[in-house]
Enzyme design. Sequence first.
Site, PDB file in Angstrom:
ATOM      1  N   HIS A  27       1.511  -4.002  -8.908  1.00 20.84           N
ATOM      2  CA  HIS A  27       1.574  -3.450  -7.550  1.00 20.84           C
ATOM      3  C   HIS A  27       0.231  -2.839  -7.147  1.00 20.84           C
ATOM      4  O   HIS A  27      -0.331  -3.164  -6.095  1.00 20.84           O
ATOM      5  CB  HIS A  27       2.662  -2.395  -7.479  1.00 20.84           C
ATOM      6  CG  HIS A  27       2.755  -1.709  -6.147  1.00 20.84           C
ATOM      7  ND1 HIS A  27       3.776  -1.946  -5.255  1.00 20.84           N
ATOM      8  CD2 HIS A  27       1.949  -0.801  -5.544  1.00 20.84           C
ATOM      9  CE1 HIS A  27       3.585  -1.211  -4.179  1.00 20.84           C
ATOM     10  NE2 HIS A  27       2.481  -0.501  -4.334  1.00 20.84           N
ATOM     11  N   GLU A  28      -0.274  -1.948  -7.978  1.00 21.59           N
ATOM     12  CA  GLU A  28      -1.516  -1.271  -7.635  1.00 21.59           C
ATOM     13  C   GLU A  28      -2.679  -2.244  -7.555  1.00 21.59           C
ATOM     14  O   GLU A  28      -3.594  -2.073  -6.748  1.00 21.59           O
ATOM     15  CB  GLU A  28      -1.819  -0.155  -8.632  1.00 21.59           C
ATOM     16  CG  GLU A  28      -0.812   0.975  -8.620  1.00 21.59           C
ATOM     17  CD  GLU A  28      -0.530   1.503  -7.232  1.00 21.59           C
ATOM     18  OE1 GLU A  28      -1.442   1.508  -6.379  1.00 21.59           O
ATOM     19  OE2 GLU A  28       0.619   1.903  -6.980  1.00 21.59           O
TER      20      GLU A  28
ATOM     21  N   HIS B  58      -6.503  -6.298  -2.045  1.00 24.52           N
ATOM     22  CA  HIS B  58      -6.633  -6.143  -0.593  1.00 24.52           C
ATOM     23  C   HIS B  58      -8.001  -5.533  -0.253  1.00 24.52           C
ATOM     24  O   HIS B  58      -8.597  -5.856   0.774  1.00 24.52           O
ATOM     25  CB  HIS B  58      -5.503  -5.259  -0.074  1.00 24.52           C
ATOM     26  CG  HIS B  58      -5.206  -5.430   1.374  1.00 24.52           C
ATOM     27  ND1 HIS B  58      -4.226  -4.703   2.019  1.00 24.52           N
ATOM     28  CD2 HIS B  58      -5.748  -6.224   2.319  1.00 24.52           C
ATOM     29  CE1 HIS B  58      -4.183  -5.051   3.281  1.00 24.52           C
ATOM     30  NE2 HIS B  58      -5.090  -5.969   3.504  1.00 24.52           N
TER      31      HIS B  58
END
Length: 774
Positions: A564-565, A571
């Site tokens: 997730h991180e 991004h």
Amino acid sequence: MPKRSDALAQCCLSAVRGDKSACLCACLRFWFRKFPHWPVWGRHGVPGSIIPRMHSLLTVSLPVTLGITLFAAACAHQKAPPLHEQATEMSAANMIHKDNPFFAPSSLPLHAPRFDLIRTAHYQPAMLAGMEQQRKEIDRIATNADPVTFANTIEAMELSGQLLLRVSKVFAAMTQANTDDELQQIEGELAPKLAAHRDAIYLDGKLFARIDTLHQQKGKLALDAEQSMLLARYHRDFVRAGAQLPASAQEQLRALNQELSSLSTDFRKVLLSATKDGAVVVLDQAQLAGLAAGEIEAAFAAAKERKIDGKWVLPLQNTTQQPPLASLVDRSLRQRLLAASTSRGATDGADDTRVIVMKIAKLRAKQALLLGFHDYASYALDDQMAKTPAAAISLLTDMVPAAVAKARGEVAKMQAIVDQGKPSFPLAACDWQFYAEQVRKAEYDLDEAAIKPYFLLDRVLSDGVFFAAHELYGLSFIERKDLPVYHPDVRLFEVLEKDRVIALVYTDYYKRDNKSGGAWMDSFVDQASLLGTLPVVFNVCNFQKPIAGQPALLSFDDVTTMFHEFGHALHGLLSEVRYPLLSGTAVPRDYVEFPSQFNEHWAMEPRVFANYAKHWQTGAPMPAETVAKIQKSKTFDQGYATTEYLAAALLDLAWHSVAVADAPVDVHAFEAAKLRDFGLALSEVPPRYRSTYFAHIWGGGYAASYYAYMWAEVLDHDAYDWFVEHGGMTRENGKRYRDMVLSRGGTIECGAMYRAFRGRDPKVEPLLRERGLR
């Protein structure tokens, strides 16, 4: 996080996870953002895999809708220093600080921070000088006698504040991940000054007049799409910050912003202390029955570190439920541990956050009213994908009946197991994790302790997280042990594409008492071709550190947190935009969680899973039947996970939907009443965060935005379905997603960006299917 708040203008989106502040000056963006981890906050704000990435950096004024995050964290990103720093930065006035590493761009690769030179004494002088320098830069822009142009106004603002930006980014990261009493004192002293500095820019009438002139002439300016978006962002952010208010209202707003900045800082400080002080001391090792040997040794080491020799300590994590509750056989210790968790911030004395919480809620309501909104939630969501609190509440409440029904079914299964023992007792919240494990073993023949040996942290990172990024986007990672880091636990990697270094990424995975709870992503330097900068990002988590000589083994939930991180990190590090304000995670809070949650899917991708899920001693792959059990159990305990998340998200919206005249006077009474109203008053399923330790919303960038995890989850499952429909994990599919989502930052309206990628609006059915709610 990082690896990656308050109430002034969403332009400063922080924290938590994630986003990027809309603050006018790159430097300020940091203070108002996050998660954001964020910072953009981590995935834990969302059911099932929820552990907020505590994106929440230093929040000062307007609540920034990042998102965060940043812990966050989502989820906030500041503008990176230009490679061509101007000589004015080392003017005669600054020469007296020539020994301060912040007063010149870092000489390290990609301008990575000089942690080998930075000392606590450097922060405050650099911050004060940075504010002064930027104020002069903004004054020159505002009073420029030349005709107003995009270049001499908007682009000039994007270039301003580099000194303040440099120091703010590092200071924010340290106060979240590696703080101490001195840093906390400096943070408290600087918070109101930074709020005033921000207001001096956003409430500068001459400056706004120039922006407004350009905005009115935008159809005649021949701007490209990114420039048009940047101009629109600046105009919107200034209006949301109060630029159009009369002078008297602006003065009230300035006072509110400064007070809120101090209160948010106070909340973070008190919560950090309350979490540390809330750790449970165990006198008899026999009470720890059920924990693995390594966990017991870690508890003994934690006690020794706190100078409590001969005993054991169970530290608290940020969420309500605590990991040891799944294993502890001693029910009285389970009760003590959960009570310590849920009472954080609600005990009389120095660790009490209740007064702070009520003050923040009331002041935010006043802010919103001054800015023309009925309540703070209406203000915060006005520039998000959801647009209105009603839309966010509708998404959440529509799921309540199915989630609660599933949770009650889970209670019945566990109660049946309890009733087989002697004595029997009604299942309570402290029993949930313990008996849920019994159900999982009975129904899925899956034992968490049996699968942990296959999830060695280093291997999950290199052969899982990094491997997936290589397969999808062609990225490679090389560790740099020759560059300085801020703590011995931190690692630093070069990110390469076709033998070209395109970014740096730091990882900081182990829990420390001086680190905020949760997980988040943030950045030290943001990508921006205007500045000639490439991204330097970091991820922060709070995994249990093993004692010397023992392996760092993860739960599968921890594994998902890492993916997730790193979705947030991708991004940021794959951003390809011109302007700092639109770089990387500079998107609405309810969109910034889309790339991070989407990246979680690759944790169970067969090719990726087989590459990292190997026994830490033998290297043998996880048996196929065990893998099948994990797959089969994906919807296990989702009634609980969804219900605890919905409770927290709706509490957040409830707090921020209150008008000034109706501000609560009792935290627990308000919380209890709202949970009843939403049909979520289940004694067995407390909210993932109770109001007194809800760092996302009081000390981070997710005020009125915790719903964002669920909103973005609709997108992430729908997007993953597109991959499945088009051949799954291929470099071609990764390139399309990178080109159309990850690289675009905030240069395109989020709904349009998603539709361009997917070919249609998202559907909610994939989310319901994945959660086992349909």
